[in-house]
Design a protein around this motif. Structure first.
Motif, PDB file in Angstrom:
ATOM      1  N   LEU A  15     -59.077  34.747  18.961  1.00  0.00           N
ATOM      2  CA  LEU A  15     -59.269  34.474  17.437  1.00  0.00           C
ATOM      3  C   LEU A  15     -58.088  33.619  17.982  1.00  0.00           C
ATOM      4  O   LEU A  15     -56.697  33.925  18.286  1.00  0.00           O
ATOM      5  N   GLN A  16     -57.613  32.040  17.269  1.00  0.00           N
ATOM      6  CA  GLN A  16     -57.326  30.842  18.287  1.00  0.00           C
ATOM      7  C   GLN A  16     -56.084  30.487  16.882  1.00  0.00           C
ATOM      8  O   GLN A  16     -56.438  30.279  15.980  1.00  0.00           O
ATOM      9  N   LEU A  17     -54.585  30.851  16.628  1.00  0.00           N
ATOM     10  CA  LEU A  17     -53.679  30.924  15.749  1.00  0.00           C
ATOM     11  C   LEU A  17     -53.517  28.990  16.114  1.00  0.00           C
ATOM     12  O   LEU A  17     -53.007  28.642  17.220  1.00  0.00           O
ATOM     13  N   ALA A  18     -53.509  28.587  14.386  1.00  0.00           N
ATOM     14  CA  ALA A  18     -53.144  27.081  15.173  1.00  0.00           C
ATOM     15  C   ALA A  18     -52.303  26.802  13.878  1.00  0.00           C
ATOM     16  O   ALA A  18     -52.749  27.037  12.403  1.00  0.00           O
ATOM     17  N   GLU A  19     -51.629  25.447  14.027  1.00  0.00           N
ATOM     18  CA  GLU A  19     -50.719  25.311  12.461  1.00  0.00           C
ATOM     19  C   GLU A  19     -51.982  23.691  11.306  1.00  0.00           C
ATOM     20  O   GLU A  19     -52.047  23.861  10.357  1.00  0.00           O
ATOM     21  N   ASP A  20     -52.534  23.290  12.567  1.00  0.00           N
ATOM     22  CA  ASP A  20     -53.648  22.345  12.230  1.00  0.00           C
ATOM     23  C   ASP A  20     -54.860  22.255  12.582  1.00  0.00           C
ATOM     24  O   ASP A  20     -54.969  22.267  14.193  1.00  0.00           O
ATOM     25  N   PRO A  21     -56.010  23.503  12.226  1.00  0.00           N
ATOM     26  CA  PRO A  21     -57.056  23.976  12.539  1.00  0.00           C
ATOM     27  C   PRO A  21     -57.565  22.744  13.368  1.00  0.00           C
ATOM     28  O   PRO A  21     -58.897  22.490  14.084  1.00  0.00           O
ATOM     29  N   LYS A  22     -58.174  21.788  12.053  1.00  0.00           N
ATOM     30  CA  LYS A  22     -59.084  20.806  11.831  1.00  0.00           C
ATOM     31  C   LYS A  22     -58.215  19.391  13.709  1.00  0.00           C
ATOM     32  O   LYS A  22     -59.352  18.835  14.666  1.00  0.00           O
ATOM     33  N   ALA A  23     -56.935  19.597  13.661  1.00  0.00           N
ATOM     34  CA  ALA A  23     -56.340  18.404  14.496  1.00  0.00           C
ATOM     35  C   ALA A  23     -56.380  19.686  15.855  1.00  0.00           C
ATOM     36  O   ALA A  23     -55.404  18.594  16.673  1.00  0.00           O
ATOM     37  N   ARG A  24     -56.459  20.290  15.435  1.00  0.00           N
ATOM     38  CA  ARG A  24     -56.570  20.939  17.029  1.00  0.00           C
ATOM     39  C   ARG A  24     -54.617  21.549  17.563  1.00  0.00           C
ATOM     40  O   ARG A  24     -54.464  21.333  19.036  1.00  0.00           O
ATOM     41  N   LYS A  25     -54.361  21.508  16.430  1.00  0.00           N
ATOM     42  CA  LYS A  25     -52.381  21.434  16.294  1.00  0.00           C
ATOM     43  C   LYS A  25     -51.943  22.497  16.270  1.00  0.00           C
ATOM     44  O   LYS A  25     -52.232  23.931  15.552  1.00  0.00           O
ATOM     45  N   ARG A  26     -51.473  23.357  18.403  1.00  0.00           N
ATOM     46  CA  ARG A  26     -50.775  24.316  18.338  1.00  0.00           C
ATOM     47  C   ARG A  26     -49.688  24.668  17.433  1.00  0.00           C
ATOM     48  O   ARG A  26     -48.538  23.505  17.504  1.00  0.00           O
ATOM     49  N   PHE A  27     -48.858  26.019  17.031  1.00  0.00           N
ATOM     50  CA  PHE A  27     -47.660  25.771  16.833  1.00  0.00           C
ATOM     51  C   PHE A  27     -47.109  25.497  17.609  1.00  0.00           C
ATOM     52  O   PHE A  27     -47.106  25.963  19.298  1.00  0.00           O
ATOM     53  N   ALA A  28     -45.984  25.189  17.390  1.00  0.00           N
ATOM     54  CA  ALA A  28     -44.799  24.957  18.533  1.00  0.00           C
ATOM     55  C   ALA A  28     -44.401  25.760  19.146  1.00  0.00           C
ATOM     56  O   ALA A  28     -43.757  25.827  20.465  1.00  0.00           O
ATOM     57  N   ASN A  29     -44.601  27.203  18.410  1.00  0.00           N
ATOM     58  CA  ASN A  29     -43.618  28.721  18.660  1.00  0.00           C
ATOM     59  C   ASN A  29     -44.979  29.480  18.510  1.00  0.00           C
ATOM     60  O   ASN A  29     -44.588  30.413  18.046  1.00  0.00           O
ATOM     61  N   GLY A  30     -46.144  29.318  19.390  1.00  0.00           N
ATOM     62  CA  GLY A  30     -46.815  29.537  19.250  1.00  0.00           C
ATOM     63  C   GLY A  30     -46.836  31.467  19.549  1.00  0.00           C
ATOM     64  O   GLY A  30     -47.415  32.038  19.066  1.00  0.00           O
ATOM     65  N   GLY A  31     -46.406  31.770  20.551  1.00  0.00           N
ATOM     66  CA  GLY A  31     -45.777  33.504  21.222  1.00  0.00           C
ATOM     67  C   GLY A  31     -45.220  33.840  20.026  1.00  0.00           C
ATOM     68  O   GLY A  31     -45.554  34.625  19.501  1.00  0.00           O
ATOM     69  N   GLU A  32     -44.498  33.383  19.481  1.00  0.00           N
ATOM     70  CA  GLU A  32     -43.518  33.850  17.886  1.00  0.00           C
ATOM     71  C   GLU A  32     -44.473  33.875  17.158  1.00  0.00           C
ATOM     72  O   GLU A  32     -45.018  35.454  16.212  1.00  0.00           O
ATOM     73  N   VAL A  33     -45.750  33.147  17.008  1.00  0.00           N
ATOM     74  CA  VAL A  33     -46.084  33.154  15.287  1.00  0.00           C
ATOM     75  C   VAL A  33     -47.671  34.404  16.122  1.00  0.00           C
ATOM     76  O   VAL A  33     -47.948  35.541  14.868  1.00  0.00           O
ATOM     77  N   GLY A  34     -47.789  34.360  17.747  1.00  0.00           N
ATOM     78  CA  GLY A  34     -48.854  35.556  18.431  1.00  0.00           C
ATOM     79  C   GLY A  34     -48.015  37.543  17.809  1.00  0.00           C
ATOM     80  O   GLY A  34     -48.740  38.222  17.386  1.00  0.00           O
ATOM     81  N   THR A  35     -46.380  37.545  18.220  1.00  0.00           N
ATOM     82  CA  THR A  35     -46.056  38.383  17.711  1.00  0.00           C
ATOM     83  C   THR A  35     -45.966  38.166  15.976  1.00  0.00           C
ATOM     84  O   THR A  35     -46.261  39.480  15.645  1.00  0.00           O
ATOM     85  N   ILE A  36     -45.823  37.966  15.916  1.00  0.00           N
ATOM     86  CA  ILE A  36     -45.736  38.070  13.384  1.00  0.00           C
ATOM     87  C   ILE A  36     -46.991  39.076  13.959  1.00  0.00           C
ATOM     88  O   ILE A  36     -47.280  39.774  13.127  1.00  0.00           O
ATOM     89  N   CYS A  37     -47.912  37.653  14.059  1.00  0.00           N
ATOM     90  CA  CYS A  37     -49.190  38.550  13.432  1.00  0.00           C
ATOM     91  C   CYS A  37     -49.390  39.675  14.418  1.00  0.00           C
ATOM     92  O   CYS A  37     -50.001  40.954  13.435  1.00  0.00           O
ATOM     93  N   ARG A  38     -49.442  40.311  15.286  1.00  0.00           N
ATOM     94  CA  ARG A  38     -49.543  41.664  16.380  1.00  0.00           C
ATOM     95  C   ARG A  38     -48.251  42.455  15.401  1.00  0.00           C
ATOM     96  O   ARG A  38     -48.641  43.941  14.749  1.00  0.00           O
ATOM     97  N   ASP A  39     -47.133  42.860  14.591  1.00  0.00           N
ATOM     98  CA  ASP A  39     -46.518  42.898  13.840  1.00  0.00           C
ATOM     99  C   ASP A  39     -47.235  43.625  13.103  1.00  0.00           C
ATOM    100  O   ASP A  39     -47.013  44.896  12.700  1.00  0.00           O
ATOM    101  N   PHE A  40     -47.996  42.888  12.114  1.00  0.00           N
ATOM    102  CA  PHE A  40     -48.909  42.764  11.430  1.00  0.00           C
ATOM    103  C   PHE A  40     -49.788  43.928  11.150  1.00  0.00           C
ATOM    104  O   PHE A  40     -50.248  44.917  10.144  1.00  0.00           O
TER     105      PHE A  40
END
Ligand code: PXG
Length: 479
Positions: free
Chosen positions: A405-430
């Protein structure tokens, strides 16, 4: 690379320890953690940071569930480490190991010797693998499997009198293990940085990661074709007479469950055939039913010359790896004198007996078949329905019982989060807080549950994943 370290950062459980659980345990969680910190170096970990936060202690498992030392029941969305295909607690495998340990706990397969378990396993693998795979070499892990692949590839070309064919082409963000050869074959930059000694003559091309790397208006099919054609360009650069093999995971597992579009593998195969280059499918994660086919290359519709096997071969109950040789490669190895490679535990009788019991379960309980026709399609649809138009989900990849599952800041524009690893870690902690094991690889969340999972358990995983991803979006202020 820190995502693996963060993987084990411990979140204090909400529930108290069950009395029965506590009675079985030798030590308290605090004691386990203190001893672990004092004496155990974990794989792929920042030990200083891990010892300060403390490891999660897993004490037992059944089916698709794990229990930690505080009595928390956790649903395992990763089948251990992509391996426990038949689920936890299968008595058939334990009995096979027990019986074999009493009958013949060890004997080697060197010096003109063999034994029943390795014979039965080889015959069974030949039956289950696609038609041209009738010979198997054994080792103890996927990494050793890929070391073995290199040895076979070089021996093969030596027998053909083509001694200049030495280069092996692999992919960036591929994973092929952590021995020196496995680590070099893999395309993980953070591993290469810590490896001043690498195996020579290994080069990498780009991966077929559409969401993250496609530019302009290319369709997924056009992009995958372009990435496959990098293989041809690399072969022409090095000279076909110097290239021995191409290796790839049919879909990249550790790299984020990257599923190439349908144009990718047929083009890779065409190029390998055109330039007389061996094609190696690393099936360590994809093998033994993960996609609903016995082997992932069958899902993608290509025919490799060698396959690397491990993990699901024994469902992780005991360590074992193997390499399957296509008849044309096997013939060259068999008919040309000594092949000077082997390990003390090549074809270990206990591992082989467990593998046989495991493969029979996968076949006779119709576990692989169910992934293909029932639970796999259910899992894929459930994920796609649940996350359709989700504000931070850009893509869902996968087939059968594996998904990214790709986390993205703007899914339609295929724009990834600038700090993608951190966002993944936040999600993983939840996920941890919700007692779900879901992996984060950078900004991709990965699921690969035991293949025996039922629909209710799939619903539980997807509901918990939705909770974690919603909570992540909320924390980021995205709705
Ligand atoms: N090939 C592939 C495709 C793998 O996924 C190996 C080889 C090496 O197998 P061994 O048994 O030597 O580990 C693997 C292993 C992760 C993770 O974080 C993935 C693996 C191992 C450890 C962690 O996803 N895959």
């Amino acid at each position: 690379m820190s995502y693996r370290t963060e993987e084990v950062a411990y979140v204090q459980p909400a529930q108290p320890a069950g009395a029965a659980q506590a009675a079985q345990q030798q030590r308290s969680t605090a004691e386990y953690r203190a001893l672990d910190a004092a004496h155990h170096i974990h794989p792929f970990s920042d030990m200083g940071s891990l010892n300060r936060s403390g490891s999660r202690v897993i004490v037992k498992a059944q089916g698709v569930y794990l229990w930690d030392s505080d009595g928390n029941k956790i649903i395992d969305g990763m089948a251990g480490l992509w391996c426990v295909n038949v689920g936890y607690g299968r008595k058939e495998l334990a009995d096979a190991a027990y019986r074999q340990m009493q009958e013949l706990p060890f004997y080697n397969t060197f010096f003109k010797t063999t034994h029943p378990p390795v014979i039965e396993l080889s015959a069974l693998l030949a039956e289950l693998a696609p038609e041209p795979f009738n010979h198997f070499f054994y080792c103890n892990s996927g990494s050793e499997g890929n070391d073995t692949v290199l040895r076979i590839v070089h021996q093969y070309w030596a027998t053909q009198g083509k001694h200049s064919k030495k280069f092996v082409i692999s992919r960036k963000n591929g994973y092929h293990g952590s021995t020196i050869a496995g680590g070099t074959l893999g395309g993980m930059g953070y591993m290469h940085e810590q490896m001043p000694s690498k195996v020579e003559n290994i080069v990498h091309i780009d991966q077929p990661y559409f969401f993250g790397e496609a530019e302009g208006n290319l369709t997924p099919e056009e992009f995958a074709l372009a990435r496959a054609q990098q293989l041809e360009a690399k072969i022409l650069e090095i000279g076909a007479d110097n290239v021995a093999a191409f290796i790839g995971e049919p879909f990249q597992g550790a790299g984020g469950v990257i599923f190439p579009a349908s144009t990718y593998w047929p083009e890779i195969q065409r190029i390998c055939r055109k330039y007389d280059i061996l094609l190696v499918a690393d099936e360590v994660i994809g093998g033994f039913g993960r996609t609903g086919e016995w082997f992932a290359h069958q899902h993608f519709g290509f025919e490799p010359d060698l396959i690397t096997l491990a993990k699901g071969l024994t469902s992780g109950y005991v360590p074992m790896g193997a390499v399957g040789l296509h008849d044309r490669v096997a013939k060259a190895i068999i008919e040309n004198g000594d092949f000077n490679h082997g390990l003390t535990y090549s074809g270990h009788p206990v591992a082989a007996a467990v593998a046989v019991a495991n493969l029979k379960l996968l076949r006779d309980d119709k576990i692989v078949e169910r992934v293909k026709t029932d639970t796999g399609p259910y899992f894929q649809k459930k994920l796609r329905d649940t996350f359709a138009n989700h504000p931070i989900i850009g893509e869902i990849s996968g087939a059968g019982l594996v998904a990214g599952l790709q986390l993205a800041e703007d899914p339609k524009a295929r724009k990834r989060f600038a700090n993608g690893g951190e966002v993944g870690t936040i999600c993983r902690d939840f996920c941890f807080n919700g007692n779900l094991i879901m992996r984060a690889t950078g900004d991709r969340m990965l699921l690969s549950p035991p293949l025996v999972i039922n629909k209710l358990e799939i619903d539980e995983i997807v509901a918990k994943a939705k909770y974690a991803i919603d909570a992540t979006a909320q924390q980021l202020g995205i709705s």
